[in-house]
Design a protein around this motif. Structure first.
Motif, PDB file in Angstrom:
ATOM      1  N   SER A  14      -3.616  52.549   7.629  1.00 48.55           N
ATOM      2  CA  SER A  14      -4.054  52.102   8.630  1.00 48.55           C
ATOM      3  C   SER A  14      -3.348  53.068   9.570  1.00 48.55           C
ATOM      4  O   SER A  14      -2.299  52.960   9.341  1.00 48.55           O
ATOM      5  CB  SER A  14      -4.378  50.538   9.550  1.00 48.55           C
ATOM      6  N   ASP A  15      -3.739  54.184  10.324  1.00 46.96           N
ATOM      7  CA  ASP A  15      -3.273  54.728  11.382  1.00 46.96           C
ATOM      8  C   ASP A  15      -2.599  53.692  12.444  1.00 46.96           C
ATOM      9  O   ASP A  15      -1.079  53.538  12.483  1.00 46.96           O
ATOM     10  CB  ASP A  15      -3.716  55.315  11.957  1.00 46.96           C
ATOM     11  N   LYS A  16      -3.225  52.232  12.574  1.00 51.81           N
ATOM     12  CA  LYS A  16      -2.693  51.426  14.066  1.00 51.81           C
ATOM     13  C   LYS A  16      -2.194  51.106  13.191  1.00 51.81           C
ATOM     14  O   LYS A  16      -0.935  49.773  13.881  1.00 51.81           O
ATOM     15  CB  LYS A  16      -4.222  50.984  14.673  1.00 51.81           C
ATOM     16  N   TRP A  17      -2.640  50.276  12.235  1.00 52.94           N
ATOM     17  CA  TRP A  17      -1.911  48.550  11.978  1.00 52.94           C
ATOM     18  C   TRP A  17      -0.745  49.019  10.529  1.00 52.94           C
ATOM     19  O   TRP A  17      -0.115  47.613  10.498  1.00 52.94           O
ATOM     20  CB  TRP A  17      -2.714  47.355  11.794  1.00 52.94           C
ATOM     21  N   GLY A  18      -0.745  49.300  10.084  1.00 50.29           N
ATOM     22  CA  GLY A  18      -0.455  50.274   8.866  1.00 50.29           C
ATOM     23  C   GLY A  18      -1.130  49.342   8.033  1.00 50.29           C
ATOM     24  O   GLY A  18      -1.585  50.650   6.515  1.00 50.29           O
ATOM     25  N   GLU A  19      -2.025  48.177   8.139  1.00 48.67           N
ATOM     26  CA  GLU A  19      -2.727  48.088   6.613  1.00 48.67           C
ATOM     27  C   GLU A  19      -3.405  47.221   6.972  1.00 48.67           C
ATOM     28  O   GLU A  19      -3.411  46.310   8.511  1.00 48.67           O
ATOM     29  CB  GLU A  19      -2.271  47.099   5.575  1.00 48.67           C
ATOM     30  N   THR A  20      -4.880  47.592   6.713  1.00 52.77           N
ATOM     31  CA  THR A  20      -5.329  46.918   7.294  1.00 52.77           C
ATOM     32  C   THR A  20      -6.998  46.490   6.613  1.00 52.77           C
ATOM     33  O   THR A  20      -7.356  46.833   5.134  1.00 52.77           O
ATOM     34  CB  THR A  20      -6.927  47.831   8.982  1.00 52.77           C
ATOM     35  N   PRO A  21      -7.701  44.996   6.608  1.00 53.71           N
ATOM     36  CA  PRO A  21      -9.046  44.541   5.765  1.00 53.71           C
ATOM     37  C   PRO A  21     -10.783  45.475   5.757  1.00 53.71           C
ATOM     38  O   PRO A  21     -10.606  46.159   6.378  1.00 53.71           O
ATOM     39  CB  PRO A  21      -9.410  43.129   6.506  1.00 53.71           C
ATOM     40  N   LEU A  22     -10.199  45.749   4.684  1.00 56.62           N
ATOM     41  CA  LEU A  22     -12.009  46.655   3.995  1.00 56.62           C
ATOM     42  C   LEU A  22     -12.623  45.593   3.555  1.00 56.62           C
ATOM     43  O   LEU A  22     -12.133  45.525   2.031  1.00 56.62           O
ATOM     44  CB  LEU A  22     -11.725  47.857   2.789  1.00 56.62           C
ATOM     45  N   ALA A  23     -13.963  45.379   3.688  1.00 59.44           N
ATOM     46  CA  ALA A  23     -14.632  44.299   2.928  1.00 59.44           C
ATOM     47  C   ALA A  23     -15.708  45.701   2.246  1.00 59.44           C
ATOM     48  O   ALA A  23     -16.038  46.470   2.316  1.00 59.44           O
ATOM     49  CB  ALA A  23     -15.498  43.800   3.432  1.00 59.44           C
ATOM     50  N   VAL A  24     -15.692  45.419   0.636  1.00 54.74           N
ATOM     51  CA  VAL A  24     -16.312  45.557  -0.022  1.00 54.74           C
ATOM     52  C   VAL A  24     -17.344  44.536  -0.532  1.00 54.74           C
ATOM     53  O   VAL A  24     -17.359  43.885  -1.715  1.00 54.74           O
ATOM     54  CB  VAL A  24     -15.434  45.972  -1.513  1.00 54.74           C
ATOM     55  N   VAL A  25     -19.319  45.146  -0.436  1.00 57.32           N
ATOM     56  CA  VAL A  25     -19.868  44.148  -0.496  1.00 57.32           C
ATOM     57  C   VAL A  25     -20.977  44.210  -1.740  1.00 57.32           C
ATOM     58  O   VAL A  25     -21.625  44.873  -1.620  1.00 57.32           O
ATOM     59  CB  VAL A  25     -20.764  43.388   0.329  1.00 57.32           C
ATOM     60  N   VAL A  26     -21.178  42.712  -2.383  1.00 52.47           N
ATOM     61  CA  VAL A  26     -22.575  43.090  -3.925  1.00 52.47           C
ATOM     62  C   VAL A  26     -23.431  43.028  -2.098  1.00 52.47           C
ATOM     63  O   VAL A  26     -23.747  41.963  -2.130  1.00 52.47           O
ATOM     64  CB  VAL A  26     -22.369  42.580  -4.900  1.00 52.47           C
ATOM     65  N   LEU A  27     -24.775  43.658  -2.261  1.00 56.67           N
ATOM     66  CA  LEU A  27     -26.278  42.969  -1.804  1.00 56.67           C
ATOM     67  C   LEU A  27     -26.694  42.093  -2.417  1.00 56.67           C
ATOM     68  O   LEU A  27     -27.385  42.201  -3.498  1.00 56.67           O
ATOM     69  CB  LEU A  27     -26.965  43.891  -1.168  1.00 56.67           C
ATOM     70  N   ALA A  28     -27.150  40.823  -1.668  1.00 56.45           N
ATOM     71  CA  ALA A  28     -28.640  40.095  -2.498  1.00 56.45           C
ATOM     72  C   ALA A  28     -29.431  40.588  -3.212  1.00 56.45           C
ATOM     73  O   ALA A  28     -30.391  40.041  -3.909  1.00 56.45           O
ATOM     74  CB  ALA A  28     -28.403  38.517  -1.325  1.00 56.45           C
ATOM     75  N   ASP A  29     -30.044  41.184  -1.979  1.00 56.53           N
ATOM     76  CA  ASP A  29     -31.219  42.141  -2.653  1.00 56.53           C
ATOM     77  C   ASP A  29     -31.068  43.599  -1.656  1.00 56.53           C
ATOM     78  O   ASP A  29     -31.465  43.954  -1.095  1.00 56.53           O
ATOM     79  CB  ASP A  29     -32.467  41.017  -1.559  1.00 56.53           C
ATOM     80  N   PRO A  30     -30.300  44.419  -3.195  1.00 63.44           N
ATOM     81  CA  PRO A  30     -30.809  46.246  -1.959  1.00 63.44           C
ATOM     82  C   PRO A  30     -32.109  46.487  -1.863  1.00 63.44           C
ATOM     83  O   PRO A  30     -31.953  47.255  -0.607  1.00 63.44           O
ATOM     84  CB  PRO A  30     -30.205  46.338  -3.798  1.00 63.44           C
ATOM     85  N   ALA A  31     -33.111  45.476  -2.567  1.00 58.74           N
ATOM     86  CA  ALA A  31     -34.053  46.786  -2.002  1.00 58.74           C
ATOM     87  C   ALA A  31     -35.225  45.533  -0.820  1.00 58.74           C
ATOM     88  O   ALA A  31     -36.720  46.064  -0.824  1.00 58.74           O
ATOM     89  CB  ALA A  31     -35.186  46.531  -3.578  1.00 58.74           C
ATOM     90  N   ALA A  32     -34.711  45.003   0.064  1.00 60.86           N
ATOM     91  CA  ALA A  32     -35.267  44.190   0.715  1.00 60.86           C
ATOM     92  C   ALA A  32     -36.070  45.251   1.446  1.00 60.86           C
ATOM     93  O   ALA A  32     -35.329  45.950   2.275  1.00 60.86           O
ATOM     94  CB  ALA A  32     -33.746  43.122   1.293  1.00 60.86           C
ATOM     95  N   ASP A  33     -37.352  44.671   1.952  1.00 63.27           N
ATOM     96  CA  ASP A  33     -37.505  45.674   3.423  1.00 63.27           C
ATOM     97  C   ASP A  33     -37.594  44.594   4.455  1.00 63.27           C
ATOM     98  O   ASP A  33     -39.022  43.627   4.651  1.00 63.27           O
ATOM     99  CB  ASP A  33     -38.973  46.307   2.607  1.00 63.27           C
ATOM    100  N   PRO A  34     -37.299  44.813   6.365  1.00 61.10           N
ATOM    101  CA  PRO A  34     -35.873  45.823   5.656  1.00 61.10           C
ATOM    102  C   PRO A  34     -35.117  45.761   4.725  1.00 61.10           C
ATOM    103  O   PRO A  34     -34.336  44.237   4.975  1.00 61.10           O
ATOM    104  CB  PRO A  34     -36.275  46.029   7.300  1.00 61.10           C
ATOM    105  N   PRO A  35     -34.271  46.736   4.937  1.00 59.95           N
ATOM    106  CA  PRO A  35     -32.872  47.094   3.891  1.00 59.95           C
ATOM    107  C   PRO A  35     -31.723  45.802   5.297  1.00 59.95           C
ATOM    108  O   PRO A  35     -32.275  45.575   6.081  1.00 59.95           O
ATOM    109  CB  PRO A  35     -32.399  48.041   3.918  1.00 59.95           C
ATOM    110  N   ALA A  36     -30.770  45.070   4.746  1.00 62.59           N
ATOM    111  CA  ALA A  36     -30.024  44.578   4.729  1.00 62.59           C
ATOM    112  C   ALA A  36     -29.369  45.438   5.531  1.00 62.59           C
ATOM    113  O   ALA A  36     -28.183  46.509   5.306  1.00 62.59           O
ATOM    114  CB  ALA A  36     -28.627  43.520   4.104  1.00 62.59           C
ATOM    115  N   ASP A  37     -28.480  45.303   6.489  1.00 62.16           N
ATOM    116  CA  ASP A  37     -27.715  46.387   7.548  1.00 62.16           C
ATOM    117  C   ASP A  37     -26.275  45.442   7.527  1.00 62.16           C
ATOM    118  O   ASP A  37     -25.482  44.348   7.701  1.00 62.16           O
ATOM    119  CB  ASP A  37     -27.774  45.934   9.219  1.00 62.16           C
ATOM    120  N   PRO A  38     -25.561  46.670   7.011  1.00 68.10           N
ATOM    121  CA  PRO A  38     -24.138  46.688   6.803  1.00 68.10           C
ATOM    122  C   PRO A  38     -23.755  46.180   7.324  1.00 68.10           C
ATOM    123  O   PRO A  38     -22.346  45.481   7.526  1.00 68.10           O
ATOM    124  CB  PRO A  38     -23.392  47.927   6.156  1.00 68.10           C
TER     125      PRO A  38
END
Length: 530
Positions: free
Chosen positions: A448-472
């Motif tokens: 991170s430019d500001k913090w040196g290091e920063t948390p990034l989330a990597v997720v697997v959606l429960a239902d990728p085909a949901a309608d409407p789709p989940a909003d990350p």
């Protein structure tokens, strides 16, 4: 030789135990896979034939014998036969890259490799060491067919007489922290594992299902004790949830050691409750974080007890959570096992007071001899107390609660230092997975430019085909609303699945490599609101 004698003995060689069981149990099944069932007397005779064949190759006492194959009866015979020969079993991580497998083979120093066609196919085209003899465990063209290589029926080797500290096996680390290292475990260490497990209820009527690879310590801590107790082992070539349930029902399985991702896939089977699992006495879990909600679901729906073990392949100390006795402690990994000592130290190696959070170190009879051929690496994971007692650094951050139950915070290497604050990814992951839209989550530190290091989330959606789709971004906002200002997650990525080792550990190094190439600009991150 009775199970009670083994449980109370300070040390007995495994080969002597197996021979005694063979004389006592005869035709009772000792090993089974999808194609074959081997009785105890037959097992004993086959191990003799493997041992004599290894001696014919010039394999000497304490010499490593490499094995790279899927779970099957011949794979188990190769492992146990190496021990019968007085050699050292060296199962290679066959799911690693072919180049890494060859590197492990070279590191082991073995002059013999027992493999199967699948492994041979993966090694095809690579320069194979000319001095290493290949034995095809599945009688394929991967090498000299196993059935031809075996010594003649009736062959019997000299009875090995290992000392407690002699090397029993080499287990190669999963590689989640870089290049795999060979962890040398002694005969005494293996006997202690078996003795502890037998006291937990293994006997002649035990049936253990092994659905993780035999090169993994996770597998061996149930495979070897089951045979040490005179029970039966059923080997799955490759894990699949429905196959596991079908096999459990058909074989009347009593014990299983699984990793958390396997539990999740099993419990997600739509018809899980239709299977008869009443034969189960105990399920165990180790090797990766086991979510409290998942433990609770297993306790509710799967007969028999549930025990979570926390420890290292390298040894150190072990904690056990007897979940069915402590349902209010499912967020912990239990109490320290009797006879083990666990301490918490700071980053300078100073012992911390009770209740403080820091790095975990442990001492017990379950201690590796060291990393094979790597004394410098061995010293890196050792810590000595004021009395000079040797401990193993677990590499995890944790603390004990007021009742002496260990709460794990994170791997030390995975802790994120952002703007001078320590951030533990498990806290952030817990807030993500509590959302119904998220099936799995991993949080890693990226530049991170500001913090040196920063948390990034990597997720697997429960239902990728949901309608409407989940909003990350909505997932990110909801998690950050529950987190402290210094913990806020900067960005989110959605993937189809998280990268995992064969025993279920999330490979966070791969996520850092994939998503950490470009620094995250703090002006666009959730952490900007500190």
């Amino acid at each position: 030789m009775l199970v009670e004698d083994i449980a109370e003995s300070d040390f007995l060689p495994l080969s002597a135990i197996l021979r005694a069981h063979a004389a006592r149990r005869g035709a009772a099944v000792a090993l089974a896979d999808e194609n074959r069932r081997v009785g105890w007397a037959e097992l004993d005779a086959l191990l003799d034939r493997v041992a004599v064949a290894l001696h014919g190759e010039g394999v000497a006492a304490d010499e490593p014998v490499a094995i790279a194959a899927l779970n099957a009866v011949p794979t188990a015979l190769a492992f146990l036969g190496a021990i019968r020969a007085g050699a050292v079993a060296a199962p290679l991580t066959s799911t690693a890259t072919p180049e890494t497998v060859l590197a492990m083979l070279a590191d082991s120093g073995s002059r013999v490799l027992l493999l199967d066609a699948e492994m041979a196919g993966r090694l095809a085209g690579l320069p194979f060491p000319a001095h290493v003899k290949r034995i095809a465990l599945d009688d394929s063209d991967a090498g000299l067919p196993f059935s031809q290589w075996l010594a003649p029926e009736g062959a019997r080797p000299p009875e090995p007489a290992p000392q407690p500290g002699d090397p029993f096996n080499i287990i190669y680390s999963s590689g989640t922290t870089g290049s795999p290292k060979g962890i040398v475990q002694s005969h005494k260490m293996r006997h202690e594992y078996a003795r502890r497990t037998i006291r937990g209820g293994y006997d002649d009527d035990t049936c253990v299902i092994c659905s993780t690879p035999l090169y993994s310590n996770t597998t061996l801590v149930s495979f070897l004790p089951a045979l040490t107790a005179g029970g039966k082992v059923v080997l799955m070539k490759k894990f699949d949830a429905r196959g596991f349930l079908e096999l459990s029902q058909r074989e009347r399985v009593t014990h299983a050691m699984l990793v958390p991702v396997q539990y999740r896939r099993i419990m997600e089977q739509p018809d899980f409750d239709s299977f008869d699992l009443s034969s189960y006495r105990l399920k165990s879990c180790t090797s990766a974080p086991f979510a409290a909600w998942l433990k609770a679901d297993v306790l509710k729906r799967w007969p028999g007890g549930l025990v979570e073990g926390y420890g290292m392949t390298e040894g150190g100390a072990t904690t056990l959570l007897v979940a069915h006795e402590h349902p209010d402690k499912l967020h912990t990994v239990g109490r320290v096992t009797p006879g083990h000592v666990m301490k918490i130290i700071d980053e300078d190696g100073n012992e911390l007071p009770e209740g403080a959070m820091g790095e975990i170190v442990g001492h017990s009879p379950l201690m590796m001899n060291g990393y094979h051929g790597k004394p410098d690496k061995t010293r890196e994971v050792e810590w000595y107390d004021a009395e000079g007692r040797r401990y193993i650094r677990h590499g995890d951050i944790g603390r004990f609660d007021e009742d002496g139950f260990l709460i794990l915070m994170d791997r030390a290497k995975d802790m994120i230092i952002s703007g001078g604050f320590n951030i533990y990814p498990t806290d952030l992951e817990a807030e993500l997975v509590r959302q119904s839209a998220v099936r799995e989550a991993a949080v890693v530190g990226v530049p991170s430019d500001k913090w040196g290091e920063t948390p990034l989330a990597v997720v697997v959606l429960a239902d990728p085909a949901a309608d409407p789709p989940a909003d990350p971004q909505a997932i990110l906002a909801e998690a950050n609303a529950r987190l402290g200002k210094t913990q806020r997650i900067s960005a989110i990525e959605v993937v189809d699945e998280l990268p995992r080792s064969p025993i279920g550990k999330v490979l966070k190094r791969e996520l850092r490599d994939r998503f950490g190439g470009n620094p995250i600009l703090a002006a666009s991150t959730g952490q900007d609101n500190r």
